[in-house]
Motif scaffolding. Structure first.
Motif, PDB file in Angstrom:
ATOM      1  N   TYR A  50       0.838  -1.197   0.000  1.00 18.42           N
ATOM      2  CA  TYR A  50       0.000   0.000   0.000  1.00 18.42           C
ATOM      3  C   TYR A  50       0.872   1.246   0.000  1.00 18.42           C
ATOM      4  CZ  TYR A  50      -3.577   3.365   1.262  1.00 18.42           C
ATOM      5  OH  TYR A  50      -4.418   4.449   1.259  1.00 18.42           O
ATOM      6  N   ARG A  51       0.474   2.214  -0.831  1.00 20.58           N
ATOM      7  CA  ARG A  51       1.219   3.468  -0.921  1.00 20.58           C
ATOM      8  C   ARG A  51       0.255   4.564  -1.350  1.00 20.58           C
ATOM      9  NH1 ARG A  51       7.057   4.461  -2.904  1.00 20.58           N
ATOM     10  NH2 ARG A  51       7.219   2.902  -1.296  1.00 20.58           N
ATOM     11  N   THR A  52       0.318   5.704  -0.677  1.00 20.61           N
ATOM     12  CA  THR A  52      -0.523   6.840  -1.058  1.00 20.61           C
ATOM     13  C   THR A  52       0.102   8.131  -0.569  1.00 20.61           C
ATOM     14  OG1 THR A  52      -2.808   7.647  -1.142  1.00 20.61           O
ATOM     15  CG2 THR A  52      -2.013   6.915   1.000  1.00 20.61           C
ATOM     16  N   ASN A  53      -0.320   9.225  -1.163  1.00 24.19           N
ATOM     17  CA  ASN A  53       0.023  10.554  -0.662  1.00 24.19           C
ATOM     18  C   ASN A  53      -1.190  11.053   0.099  1.00 24.19           C
ATOM     19  OD1 ASN A  53       2.669  10.863  -1.716  1.00 24.19           O
ATOM     20  ND2 ASN A  53       1.771  11.172  -3.734  1.00 24.19           N
ATOM     21  N   LEU A  54      -1.029  11.273   1.393  1.00 20.11           N
ATOM     22  CA  LEU A  54      -2.122  11.736   2.238  1.00 20.11           C
ATOM     23  C   LEU A  54      -2.418  13.200   1.936  1.00 20.11           C
ATOM     24  CD1 LEU A  54      -0.833  10.171   5.573  1.00 20.11           C
ATOM     25  CD2 LEU A  54      -2.662   9.278   4.115  1.00 20.11           C
ATOM     26  N   PRO A  55      -3.677  13.623   2.099  1.00 20.57           N
ATOM     27  CA  PRO A  55      -3.984  15.044   1.911  1.00 20.57           C
ATOM     28  C   PRO A  55      -3.328  15.890   3.002  1.00 20.57           C
ATOM     29  CG  PRO A  55      -5.868  13.910   2.881  1.00 20.57           C
ATOM     30  CD  PRO A  55      -4.846  12.852   2.547  1.00 20.57           C
ATOM     31  N   GLN A  56      -3.118  17.180   2.727  1.00 18.70           N
ATOM     32  CA  GLN A  56      -2.511  18.058   3.729  1.00 18.70           C
ATOM     33  C   GLN A  56      -3.363  18.109   4.996  1.00 18.70           C
ATOM     34  OE1 GLN A  56      -2.003  21.756   1.700  1.00 18.70           O
ATOM     35  NE2 GLN A  56      -0.354  20.980   0.417  1.00 18.70           N
ATOM     36  N   SER A  57      -4.669  18.092   4.830  1.00 21.68           N
ATOM     37  CA  SER A  57      -5.595  18.031   5.962  1.00 21.68           C
ATOM     38  C   SER A  57      -6.769  17.155   5.559  1.00 21.68           C
ATOM     39  CB  SER A  57      -6.104  19.420   6.348  1.00 21.68           C
ATOM     40  OG  SER A  57      -5.044  20.214   6.851  1.00 21.68           O
ATOM     41  N   GLY A  58      -7.125  16.222   6.417  1.00 21.58           N
ATOM     42  CA  GLY A  58      -8.246  15.349   6.127  1.00 21.58           C
ATOM     43  C   GLY A  58      -8.082  13.997   6.792  1.00 21.58           C
ATOM     44  N   VAL A  59      -8.923  13.055   6.354  1.00 22.02           N
ATOM     45  CA  VAL A  59      -8.932  11.706   6.907  1.00 22.02           C
ATOM     46  C   VAL A  59      -8.827  10.708   5.762  1.00 22.02           C
ATOM     47  CG1 VAL A  59     -10.279  10.011   8.209  1.00 22.02           C
ATOM     48  CG2 VAL A  59     -10.316  12.412   8.894  1.00 22.02           C
ATOM     49  N   THR A  60      -7.948   9.739   5.926  1.00 26.99           N
ATOM     50  CA  THR A  60      -7.773   8.661   4.948  1.00 26.99           C
ATOM     51  C   THR A  60      -7.960   7.338   5.669  1.00 26.99           C
ATOM     52  OG1 THR A  60      -6.186   9.999   3.703  1.00 26.99           O
ATOM     53  CG2 THR A  60      -6.183   7.611   3.293  1.00 26.99           C
ATOM     54  N   ASP A  61      -8.860   6.497   5.152  1.00 24.50           N
ATOM     55  CA  ASP A  61      -9.070   5.165   5.711  1.00 24.50           C
ATOM     56  C   ASP A  61      -8.361   4.126   4.860  1.00 24.50           C
ATOM     57  OD1 ASP A  61     -10.614   6.105   7.782  1.00 24.50           O
ATOM     58  OD2 ASP A  61     -12.522   5.459   6.947  1.00 24.50           O
ATOM     59  N   VAL A  62      -7.632   3.241   5.511  1.00 24.38           N
ATOM     60  CA  VAL A  62      -6.960   2.123   4.855  1.00 24.38           C
ATOM     61  C   VAL A  62      -7.579   0.848   5.427  1.00 24.38           C
ATOM     62  CG1 VAL A  62      -4.776   0.954   4.413  1.00 24.38           C
ATOM     63  CG2 VAL A  62      -4.823   3.456   4.698  1.00 24.38           C
ATOM     64  N   THR A  63      -8.267   0.078   4.578  1.00 19.21           N
ATOM     65  CA  THR A  63      -8.934  -1.138   5.022  1.00 19.21           C
ATOM     66  C   THR A  63      -7.986  -2.324   4.874  1.00 19.21           C
ATOM     67  OG1 THR A  63     -11.060  -0.231   4.343  1.00 19.21           O
ATOM     68  CG2 THR A  63     -10.946  -2.607   4.677  1.00 19.21           C
ATOM     69  N   LEU A  64      -7.831  -3.053   5.972  1.00 19.14           N
ATOM     70  CA  LEU A  64      -6.957  -4.232   5.998  1.00 19.14           C
ATOM     71  C   LEU A  64      -7.800  -5.485   6.122  1.00 19.14           C
ATOM     72  CD1 LEU A  64      -4.379  -3.096   8.697  1.00 19.14           C
ATOM     73  CD2 LEU A  64      -4.139  -2.897   6.223  1.00 19.14           C
ATOM     74  N   PRO A  65      -7.379  -6.564   5.500  1.00 19.75           N
ATOM     75  CA  PRO A  65      -8.032  -7.846   5.770  1.00 19.75           C
ATOM     76  C   PRO A  65      -7.662  -8.293   7.180  1.00 19.75           C
ATOM     77  CG  PRO A  65      -6.117  -8.164   4.370  1.00 19.75           C
ATOM     78  CD  PRO A  65      -6.284  -6.678   4.541  1.00 19.75           C
ATOM     79  N   PRO A  66      -8.391  -9.250   7.741  1.00 22.20           N
ATOM     80  CA  PRO A  66      -8.033  -9.760   9.071  1.00 22.20           C
ATOM     81  C   PRO A  66      -6.575 -10.219   9.103  1.00 22.20           C
ATOM     82  CG  PRO A  66     -10.162 -10.621   8.399  1.00 22.20           C
ATOM     83  CD  PRO A  66      -9.588  -9.917   7.203  1.00 22.20           C
TER      84      PRO A  66
END
Length: 89
Positions: A50-66
């Motif tokens: 997994y790789r992403t650029n997070l926003p300067q302000s906000g919320v990012t959800d990363v869903t993981l399998p069990p």
């Protein structure tokens, strides 16, 4: 909803740096940024690709399998300077 949410803040690193979580449950990592301009905004979880650029302000959800008991998942900035770990038990 039979899932757990792990809250992480990203600015000048990640907080908390270590979290314990339950194994065998779907998990959401909820990353909050607030005026984040440093390298912690270039976020990666190498073990799941997994790789992403997070926003300067906000919320990012990363869903993981069990995750299996005994697994440690590590999140890093792109430079490897900042990190956090989630231990699944």
């Amino acid at each position: 909803d039979n899932q757990q949410i792990i809250a992480i803040s990203a600015k000048g690193g990640y907080s908390p740096r270590l979290t314990a979580a339950k194994a065998d449950l779907p998990t959401v990592i909820r990353i909050t940024t607030n005026g984040t301009f440093d390298c912690s905004s270039a976020f990666t979880i190498p073990s799941i690709g997994y790789r992403t650029n997070l926003p300067q302000s906000g919320v990012t959800d990363v869903t993981l399998p069990p995750q299996k008991s005994g697994t440690t998942l590590t999140g890093l900035c792109s430079m490897g300077m900042y990190s956090f770990a989630i231990n699944f038990n």
